[in-house]
Design an enzyme around this catalytic site. Structure first.
Site, PDB file in Angstrom:
ATOM      1  N   TYR A  73       0.836  -1.106   0.046  1.00 15.68           N
ATOM      2  CA  TYR A  73      -0.071  -0.117   0.081  1.00 15.68           C
ATOM      3  C   TYR A  73       0.660   1.436  -0.197  1.00 15.68           C
ATOM      4  CZ  TYR A  73      -5.066   0.527  -0.120  1.00 15.68           C
ATOM      5  OH  TYR A  73      -6.126   0.416  -0.376  1.00 15.68           O
ATOM      6  N   GLU A  75      -0.266   5.040  -0.602  1.00  9.32           N
ATOM      7  CA  GLU A  75      -0.964   6.264  -0.767  1.00  9.32           C
ATOM      8  C   GLU A  75      -0.129   7.382  -0.768  1.00  9.32           C
ATOM      9  OE1 GLU A  75      -5.736   5.531   0.661  1.00  9.32           O
ATOM     10  OE2 GLU A  75      -4.380   6.450   1.938  1.00  9.32           O
ATOM     11  N   LYS A 248      -1.322  -0.119 -25.046  1.00 15.14           N
ATOM     12  CA  LYS A 248      -1.437   0.131 -26.057  1.00 15.14           C
ATOM     13  C   LYS A 248       0.051   0.120 -27.114  1.00 15.14           C
ATOM     14  CE  LYS A 248      -5.693   2.398 -25.149  1.00 15.14           C
ATOM     15  NZ  LYS A 248      -6.575   3.625 -25.460  1.00 15.14           N
ATOM     16  N   ARG A 254      -1.167  -2.287 -18.337  1.00 18.59           N
ATOM     17  CA  ARG A 254      -2.392  -1.774 -18.221  1.00 18.59           C
ATOM     18  C   ARG A 254      -2.262  -0.611 -17.279  1.00 18.59           C
ATOM     19  NH1 ARG A 254      -6.494  -2.659 -21.364  1.00 18.59           N
ATOM     20  NH2 ARG A 254      -5.119  -4.458 -22.114  1.00 18.59           N
TER      21      ARG A 254
END
Ligand SMILES: *Cc1c(COP(=O)(O)O)cnc(C)c1O
Length: 426
Positions: A73, A75, A248, A254
């Site tokens: 985690y 943040e 892409k 992704r």
């Protein structure tokens, strides 16, 4: 819309040597999901991936995605986290940011957006207020969902005005863009599309935005990899904010990214976290760093130029097969073609092509209501296909759409072409 192919993928697993050890362990531990993943690997290896937004990431990118950073985690931003134990997370994100700014010549990069749509959401959040007017490519001409689609947050929270393309040339009608900017005084102008096969004139967009007192947001999700490889012009010197995906053509995991100048850096960062997202996906951030490192190599520049050369070859060969190619060709990895001269619409063409193992999308055409087909050469080029293969693909397209010959034979030919060029050779 999900596309099913009649090939039974489970029946055609790739050779065992292509499977990483942990994938084999997963197969033993959880055969249900393991079997699904194995079948997907088989599908990708035995059919042609021509969806313009798809590619094959490197084993190094996949390794970072499967790494223990997935557990972390984190943040906040490097040096200012809401959690302990973020030393390696900070190092990974710092590296990703340094590589992204160097690769694209940008002053600031935010590599945390979970997707391209999240990046656009954050860009709007940083620059706009609900109810503001935004000028973007109209959805019927190739605007993305985040450019004002009624079912998307963008269409609900902002007043979108759509510009279009000239119906004959298929090229952006810049006179219309300027006229709409003058008349509607948008707070932001968005350039970028899901199906425009030519380069936007970023300098001209900048000029129009300046005249209207609008921000210029480039949504460069599709061409970002071409830009990285020097095969397409960069919006970075012109746009206030550049949004992109890292998948892409760019061939990373992704996810999304945002580039901007120092003066907007803090607003963009706060718009990503805490305004629109919580903890960053640190394994994905690490995989983005890997992809930026790969995209900075001479080999990637060669790849990016090849992607465009292949799209041009494919567009020309499709025209020779009777398809009508919008704008008469392409400058990018994208080809949009109208199969109407072959007697079918885009939906029927896609069904027949997918049934033969050539996987692609339909898309809006710049004229009328009929849909065309949209394809891209990023994945087949990563596989190592060449210009002769593009001619072969166009021939297979013609046969599939016209329903010529034996369908079993056609499927076998497509599969043979795919399997001659394995995406993950052992
Ligand atoms: C792909 C794309 C997006 C969205 O990316 P997701 O990761 O699917 O959310 C946004 N804008 C444009 C122009 C795109 O091509």
């Amino acid at each position: 819309m999900p596309v099913t192919t009649p090939l039974a993928p489970a029946a055609v697993p790739p050779p065992d040597t292509t499977l990483p050890q942990d994938f084999r362990a997963l197969l033993r531990q959880d055969p249900e999901i393991g079997g699904i993943l194995l079948a997907e690997a088989g599908r990708q290896a035995s059919t042609l991936q021509l969806i313009a937004a798809e590619n094959f990431t490197s084993p190094a990118v996949l390794a970072a995605l499967g790494s223990p950073l997935a557990n972390k985690y984190a943040e906040g931003y490097p040096g200012a986290r809401h959690h302990g134990g973020c030393e390696q997370a900070d190092a990974a994100e710092g590296l990703a940011v340094r590589r992204a700014t160097a690769l694209f010549g940008a002053e600031h990069a935010n590599v945390q957006p979970h997707s391209g749509s999240s990046a656009v959401l954050a860009a709007y959040a940083a620059l706009l207020r609900p109810g503001d007017t935004v000028l973007a490519m109209g959805l019927p001409y190739g605007g993305h969902l985040t450019h004002g689609a009624p079912g998307n947050f963008s269409g609900r929270w902002f007043e979108f005005v759509g510009y279009g393309v000239d119906p004959d040339s298929g090229l952006i009608d810049y006179a219309q863009v300027r006229a709409l900017a003058r008349a509607r005084r948008p707070k932001a102008i968005v350039c970028g599309s899901i199906s425009y096969p030519r380069h936007p004139d970023y300098e001209l967009f900048r000029d129009i935005a300046d005249e209207a007192g609008a921000y210029l947001i480039a949504d460069a999700a599709h061409p970002m990899g071409l830009i990285a490889g020097g095969a397409a012009p960069s919006p970075v010197p012109y746009a206030d904010v550049v949004c992109a995906t890292t998948h892409k053509v760019l061939r990373g995991p992704r996810g999304g990214m945002i580039l901007c100048g120092v003066e907007l850096a803090e607003r963009i960062d706060r718009a990503v976290f805490p305004f629109t997202q919580g903890g960053a996906q640190m394994h994905t951030v690490a995989a983005k760093a890997v992809a930026f490192g790969e995209a900075a190599t001479p080999a990637y520049a060669v790849y990016a130029h090849r992607v465009v050369a292949h799209a041009r070859a494919l567009a020309a060969a499709l025209e020779a097969e009777g398809f009508e190619v919008t704008t008469g060709g392409t400058d990018t990895h994208l080809v949009v073609a109208d199969p109407a001269p072959l007697g079918v619409d885009g939906r029927t063409a896609r069904e027949r092509l997918c049934a033969a193992g050539m996987v692609l999308d339909t898309c809006a055409l710049p004229y009328g209501d009929a849909r065309g087909i949209r394809l891209g050469t990023a994945a087949v080029t990563t596989q190592g296909m060449d210009e002769d293969d593009m001619a072969r693909i166009a021939g297979l397209f013609g046969a599939a759409v016209r329903e010529e010959g034996d369908t079993g034979r056609l499927r076998a030919d497509v599969r043979a072409l795919a399997e001659r060029n394995p995406p993950y050779p052992g």
